[in-house]
Design an enzyme around this catalytic site. Structure first.
Site, PDB file in Angstrom:
ATOM      1  N   ARG A 286      -2.013 -10.023  12.403  1.00 41.33           N
ATOM      2  CA  ARG A 286      -2.179  -8.670  11.849  1.00 41.33           C
ATOM      3  C   ARG A 286      -3.168  -8.663  10.671  1.00 41.33           C
ATOM      4  O   ARG A 286      -3.947  -7.729  10.504  1.00 41.33           O
ATOM      5  CB  ARG A 286      -0.827  -8.137  11.378  1.00 41.33           C
TER       6      ARG A 286
ATOM      7  N   ARG B 247      14.060 -10.078  11.416  1.00 35.68           N
ATOM      8  CA  ARG B 247      13.019  -9.633  12.349  1.00 35.68           C
ATOM      9  C   ARG B 247      12.354 -10.851  12.959  1.00 35.68           C
ATOM     10  O   ARG B 247      11.292 -11.303  12.529  1.00 35.68           O
ATOM     11  CB  ARG B 247      12.010  -8.755  11.612  1.00 35.68           C
TER      12      ARG B 247
ATOM     13  N   ARG C 150      10.530 -11.874   4.155  1.00 38.22           N
ATOM     14  CA  ARG C 150      11.151 -10.586   4.438  1.00 38.22           C
ATOM     15  C   ARG C 150      11.658 -10.522   5.882  1.00 38.22           C
ATOM     16  O   ARG C 150      12.733 -10.010   6.156  1.00 38.22           O
ATOM     17  CB  ARG C 150      10.139  -9.455   4.185  1.00 38.22           C
TER      18      ARG C 150
ATOM     19  N   ARG D 256     -10.723   4.995   9.739  1.00 38.65           N
ATOM     20  CA  ARG D 256     -10.512   3.632  10.217  1.00 38.65           C
ATOM     21  C   ARG D 256     -11.680   3.159  11.072  1.00 38.65           C
ATOM     22  O   ARG D 256     -11.752   1.990  11.395  1.00 38.65           O
ATOM     23  CB  ARG D 256      -9.268   3.604  11.089  1.00 38.65           C
TER      24      ARG D 256
ATOM     25  N   LYS E 292       0.824  -1.222   0.000  1.00 37.70           N
ATOM     26  CA  LYS E 292       0.000   0.000   0.000  1.00 37.70           C
ATOM     27  C   LYS E 292       0.854   1.267   0.000  1.00 37.70           C
ATOM     28  O   LYS E 292       0.570   2.203  -0.742  1.00 37.70           O
ATOM     29  CB  LYS E 292      -0.942  -0.015   1.208  1.00 37.70           C
TER      30      LYS E 292
HETATM   31  P1  AMP Z   1      -0.518   3.060  10.353  1.00 39.06           P
HETATM   32  O1  AMP Z   1       0.850   3.422   9.912  1.00 39.06           O
HETATM   33  O2  AMP Z   1      -1.586   3.527   9.407  1.00 39.06           O
HETATM   34  O3  AMP Z   1      -0.665   1.597  10.661  1.00 39.06           O
HETATM   35  O4  AMP Z   1      -0.788   3.834  11.726  1.00 39.06           O
HETATM   36  C1  AMP Z   1       0.065   3.663  12.827  1.00 39.06           C
HETATM   37  C2  AMP Z   1      -0.678   3.967  14.117  1.00 39.06           C
HETATM   38  O5  AMP Z   1      -1.167   5.313  14.114  1.00 39.06           O
HETATM   39  C3  AMP Z   1      -1.908   3.122  14.372  1.00 39.06           C
HETATM   40  O6  AMP Z   1      -1.570   1.900  14.980  1.00 39.06           O
HETATM   41  C4  AMP Z   1      -2.702   4.014  15.317  1.00 39.06           C
HETATM   42  O7  AMP Z   1      -2.162   3.998  16.613  1.00 39.06           O
HETATM   43  C5  AMP Z   1      -2.446   5.391  14.734  1.00 39.06           C
HETATM   44  N1  AMP Z   1      -3.451   5.722  13.700  1.00 39.06           N
HETATM   45  C6  AMP Z   1      -3.212   5.914  12.371  1.00 39.06           C
HETATM   46  N2  AMP Z   1      -4.333   6.227  11.724  1.00 39.06           N
HETATM   47  C7  AMP Z   1      -5.321   6.235  12.645  1.00 39.06           C
HETATM   48  C8  AMP Z   1      -6.726   6.457  12.583  1.00 39.06           C
HETATM   49  N3  AMP Z   1      -7.349   6.740  11.431  1.00 39.06           N
HETATM   50  N4  AMP Z   1      -7.425   6.388  13.745  1.00 39.06           N
HETATM   51  C9  AMP Z   1      -6.825   6.099  14.910  1.00 39.06           C
HETATM   52  N5  AMP Z   1      -5.513   5.857  15.041  1.00 39.06           N
HETATM   53  C10 AMP Z   1      -4.754   5.920  13.919  1.00 39.06           C
END
Ligand code: AMP
Length: 201
Positions: free
Chosen positions: A145, A134, A128, A89, A14
Protein backbone atom coordinates in the site's frame (compact mmCIF):
# COMPACT_ATOMS: atom_id res chain seq x y z
CA UNK A 1 -10.74 31.21 4.48
CA UNK A 2 -8.13 28.87 3.17
CA UNK A 3 -8.19 26.44 0.28
CA UNK A 4 -6.02 23.53 1.22
CA UNK A 5 -5.18 20.01 0.13
CA UNK A 6 -3.73 17.34 2.39
CA UNK A 7 -1.79 14.29 1.22
CA UNK A 8 -0.06 11.62 3.24
CA UNK A 9 0.82 7.93 3.15
CA UNK A 10 -1.45 5.33 4.75
CA UNK A 11 -0.74 5.27 8.48
CA UNK A 12 0.58 8.83 8.75
CA UNK A 13 -2.52 10.05 10.59
CA UNK A 14 -3.98 12.05 7.71
CA UNK A 15 -7.60 11.55 8.79
CA UNK A 16 -6.91 12.72 12.33
CA UNK A 17 -5.03 15.80 11.16
CA UNK A 18 -7.66 16.59 8.54
CA UNK A 19 -10.32 16.66 11.26
CA UNK A 20 -8.22 19.03 13.39
CA UNK A 21 -7.49 21.33 10.44
CA UNK A 22 -11.18 21.71 9.65
CA UNK A 23 -11.85 22.86 13.23
CA UNK A 24 -8.86 25.16 13.47
CA UNK A 25 -9.34 26.79 10.09
CA UNK A 26 -13.13 26.68 9.98
CA UNK A 27 -13.24 24.84 6.65
CA UNK A 28 -14.99 21.59 5.70
CA UNK A 29 -13.08 18.36 5.07
CA UNK A 30 -13.93 17.38 1.51
CA UNK A 31 -12.87 13.73 1.39
CA UNK A 32 -13.92 11.99 -1.82
CA UNK A 33 -13.38 8.57 -0.18
CA UNK A 34 -15.72 9.54 2.69
CA UNK A 35 -18.33 10.85 0.26
CA UNK A 36 -18.22 7.65 -1.80
CA UNK A 37 -18.44 5.48 1.33
CA UNK A 38 -21.38 7.47 2.71
CA UNK A 39 -23.22 7.05 -0.60
CA UNK A 40 -22.57 3.30 -0.58
CA UNK A 41 -23.82 3.04 3.00
CA UNK A 42 -26.98 4.98 2.16
CA UNK A 43 -27.47 3.00 -1.04
CA UNK A 44 -27.86 6.12 -3.18
CA UNK A 45 -27.70 5.86 -6.99
CA UNK A 46 -24.10 7.12 -6.84
CA UNK A 47 -23.32 4.55 -4.15
CA UNK A 48 -24.71 1.74 -6.28
CA UNK A 49 -22.62 2.97 -9.19
CA UNK A 50 -19.31 3.04 -7.32
CA UNK A 51 -19.60 0.18 -4.82
CA UNK A 52 -17.98 -2.48 -7.00
CA UNK A 53 -15.18 -0.09 -7.92
CA UNK A 54 -14.34 0.67 -4.30
CA UNK A 55 -14.60 -3.01 -3.40
CA UNK A 56 -11.98 -3.77 -6.02
CA UNK A 57 -9.79 -0.93 -4.75
CA UNK A 58 -9.84 0.75 -8.15
CA UNK A 59 -10.31 4.41 -8.99
CA UNK A 60 -13.71 5.88 -9.70
CA UNK A 61 -13.65 7.59 -13.12
CA UNK A 62 -12.25 11.09 -13.32
CA UNK A 63 -15.49 12.36 -14.79
CA UNK A 64 -17.67 11.09 -11.96
CA UNK A 65 -15.19 12.17 -9.28
CA UNK A 66 -14.69 15.62 -10.80
CA UNK A 67 -18.44 16.24 -11.00
CA UNK A 68 -18.88 15.11 -7.42
CA UNK A 69 -16.21 17.55 -6.21
CA UNK A 70 -17.66 20.36 -8.32
CA UNK A 71 -21.06 20.06 -6.68
CA UNK A 72 -19.54 19.59 -3.21
CA UNK A 73 -17.49 22.79 -3.58
CA UNK A 74 -20.64 24.66 -4.60
CA UNK A 75 -22.26 23.94 -1.25
CA UNK A 76 -22.42 26.93 1.09
CA UNK A 77 -19.88 25.73 3.63
CA UNK A 78 -17.19 25.19 0.99
CA UNK A 79 -17.66 28.29 -1.13
CA UNK A 80 -14.83 30.25 0.45
CA UNK A 81 -12.55 27.57 1.81
CA UNK A 82 -12.08 23.83 2.11
CA UNK A 83 -9.64 21.05 2.84
CA UNK A 84 -9.45 18.58 -0.02
CA UNK A 85 -8.56 15.09 1.11
CA UNK A 86 -8.09 12.20 -1.35
CA UNK A 87 -8.68 14.48 -4.35
CA UNK A 88 -7.12 15.23 -6.81
CA UNK A 89 -5.50 11.82 -7.32
CA UNK A 90 -4.74 11.89 -11.04
CA UNK A 91 -3.22 14.56 -13.26
CA UNK A 92 -6.55 14.86 -15.08
CA UNK A 93 -8.19 15.66 -11.73
CA UNK A 94 -5.47 18.25 -11.05
CA UNK A 95 -6.24 19.89 -14.39
CA UNK A 96 -9.98 19.84 -13.75
CA UNK A 97 -9.58 21.31 -10.27
CA UNK A 98 -7.35 24.08 -11.62
CA UNK A 99 -10.00 25.06 -14.15
CA UNK A 100 -12.83 24.76 -11.68
CA UNK A 101 -11.13 27.02 -9.15
CA UNK A 102 -9.92 29.44 -11.83
CA UNK A 103 -13.49 29.82 -13.07
CA UNK A 104 -14.36 31.16 -9.60
CA UNK A 105 -11.21 33.29 -9.40
CA UNK A 106 -9.79 30.91 -6.80
CA UNK A 107 -6.69 28.71 -6.42
CA UNK A 108 -5.23 26.39 -3.82
CA UNK A 109 -3.31 28.21 -1.08
CA UNK A 110 -1.16 25.28 0.04
CA UNK A 111 -0.72 21.52 -0.19
CA UNK A 112 0.10 19.93 3.15
CA UNK A 113 2.27 16.89 2.58
CA UNK A 114 2.50 14.66 5.63
CA UNK A 115 5.73 12.70 5.46
CA UNK A 116 6.66 9.76 7.63
CA UNK A 117 9.52 7.35 7.78
CA UNK A 118 8.29 4.29 5.91
CA UNK A 119 9.75 1.72 8.31
CA UNK A 120 8.17 3.46 11.29
CA UNK A 121 4.79 3.58 9.58
CA UNK A 122 5.02 -0.11 8.72
CA UNK A 123 5.97 -0.92 12.32
CA UNK A 124 3.04 1.17 13.60
CA UNK A 125 0.54 -0.44 11.25
CA UNK A 126 1.67 -4.02 11.81
CA UNK A 127 1.33 -3.43 15.57
CA UNK A 128 -2.16 -2.04 15.08
CA UNK A 129 -3.12 -4.97 12.84
CA UNK A 130 -1.99 -7.39 15.56
CA UNK A 131 -3.90 -5.51 18.27
CA UNK A 132 -7.05 -5.36 16.18
CA UNK A 133 -6.72 -8.92 14.93
CA UNK A 134 -6.55 -7.83 11.31
CA UNK A 135 -4.66 -10.86 10.06
CA UNK A 136 -4.94 -9.75 6.43
CA UNK A 137 -2.90 -6.62 7.19
CA UNK A 138 0.47 -8.31 6.92
CA UNK A 139 3.68 -6.38 6.60
CA UNK A 140 3.74 -7.30 2.93
CA UNK A 141 0.26 -5.88 2.30
CA UNK A 142 1.09 -2.74 4.23
CA UNK A 143 4.35 -2.23 2.33
CA UNK A 144 2.51 -2.74 -0.93
CA UNK A 145 0.00 0.00 0.00
CA UNK A 146 2.89 2.37 0.77
CA UNK A 147 4.40 1.65 -2.64
CA UNK A 148 1.09 2.25 -4.41
CA UNK A 149 0.71 5.53 -2.53
CA UNK A 150 4.21 6.66 -3.48
CA UNK A 151 3.73 5.74 -7.12
CA UNK A 152 0.39 7.51 -7.35
CA UNK A 153 1.23 10.69 -5.51
CA UNK A 154 4.71 11.35 -6.88
CA UNK A 155 3.43 13.04 -10.09
CA UNK A 156 0.96 15.19 -8.14
CA UNK A 157 3.56 16.21 -5.59
CA UNK A 158 5.82 17.21 -8.48
CA UNK A 159 3.14 19.48 -9.96
CA UNK A 160 2.36 21.23 -6.69
CA UNK A 161 6.05 21.37 -5.81
CA UNK A 162 6.76 23.21 -9.08
CA UNK A 163 4.10 25.73 -8.13
CA UNK A 164 5.72 26.28 -4.74
CA UNK A 165 2.61 25.12 -2.90
CA UNK A 166 4.03 22.18 -0.95
CA UNK A 167 4.21 22.41 2.82
CA UNK A 168 6.06 19.35 4.08
CA UNK A 169 5.25 18.30 7.63
CA UNK A 170 6.66 15.37 9.62
CA UNK A 171 3.65 13.23 10.44
CA UNK A 172 5.30 11.10 13.11
CA UNK A 173 4.75 11.99 16.75
CA UNK A 174 1.88 12.86 19.07
CA UNK A 175 -1.31 14.10 17.39
CA UNK A 176 -1.08 17.58 18.94
CA UNK A 177 2.61 17.90 18.06
CA UNK A 178 1.91 17.14 14.42
CA UNK A 179 -1.04 19.54 14.46
CA UNK A 180 1.22 22.28 15.89
CA UNK A 181 3.76 21.61 13.11
CA UNK A 182 1.05 21.99 10.49
CA UNK A 183 -0.21 25.23 12.01
CA UNK A 184 3.31 26.67 12.20
CA UNK A 185 4.14 25.67 8.66
CA UNK A 186 0.93 27.25 7.35
CA UNK A 187 1.41 30.37 9.48
CA UNK A 188 4.88 30.85 7.98
CA UNK A 189 3.08 31.14 4.63
CA UNK A 190 0.60 33.64 5.98
CA UNK A 191 -2.17 31.08 6.32
CA UNK A 192 -3.75 31.51 9.72
CA UNK A 193 -6.70 30.10 11.59
CA UNK A 194 -9.95 31.97 11.15
CA UNK A 195 -10.86 34.40 13.93
CA UNK A 196 -14.15 32.72 14.63
CA UNK A 197 -12.53 29.32 15.06
CA UNK A 198 -9.87 30.78 17.37
CA UNK A 199 -12.61 32.28 19.53
CA UNK A 200 -14.49 29.02 19.81
CA UNK A 201 -11.36 26.87 20.19
P1 AMP B 1 -9.79 6.83 0.23
O1 AMP B 1 -10.58 6.72 1.49
O2 AMP B 1 -9.34 8.24 -0.05
O3 AMP B 1 -8.64 5.87 0.17
O4 AMP B 1 -10.77 6.44 -0.97
C1 AMP B 1 -11.41 5.19 -1.00
C2 AMP B 1 -11.75 4.81 -2.43
O5 AMP B 1 -12.61 5.79 -3.02
C3 AMP B 1 -10.57 4.72 -3.37
O6 AMP B 1 -9.95 3.47 -3.30
C4 AMP B 1 -11.25 4.93 -4.72
O7 AMP B 1 -11.94 3.78 -5.14
C5 AMP B 1 -12.29 5.99 -4.39
N1 AMP B 1 -11.73 7.35 -4.55
C6 AMP B 1 -11.54 8.27 -3.56
N2 AMP B 1 -11.04 9.40 -4.05
C7 AMP B 1 -10.90 9.22 -5.38
C8 AMP B 1 -10.39 10.03 -6.43
N3 AMP B 1 -9.93 11.27 -6.22
N4 AMP B 1 -10.41 9.51 -7.69
C9 AMP B 1 -10.86 8.27 -7.93
N5 AMP B 1 -11.33 7.44 -6.98
C10 AMP B 1 -11.35 7.90 -5.70
Amino acid sequence: MSRLLIVGPPGAGKGTQAALITTTYGIPDVSTGDIFRANIKNETPLGMQVKAILDRGEYVSDELTNNLVKSRLEEDDAREGFLLDGYPRTLEQVRYLDELLASKGQALDAVIQLVADQDEVVARLTKRALEQGRADDTEEVIRHRQEVYARETTPLIAVYGDRGLLVEVDGLGAVDEVAARINEALASRGITATESSVETA
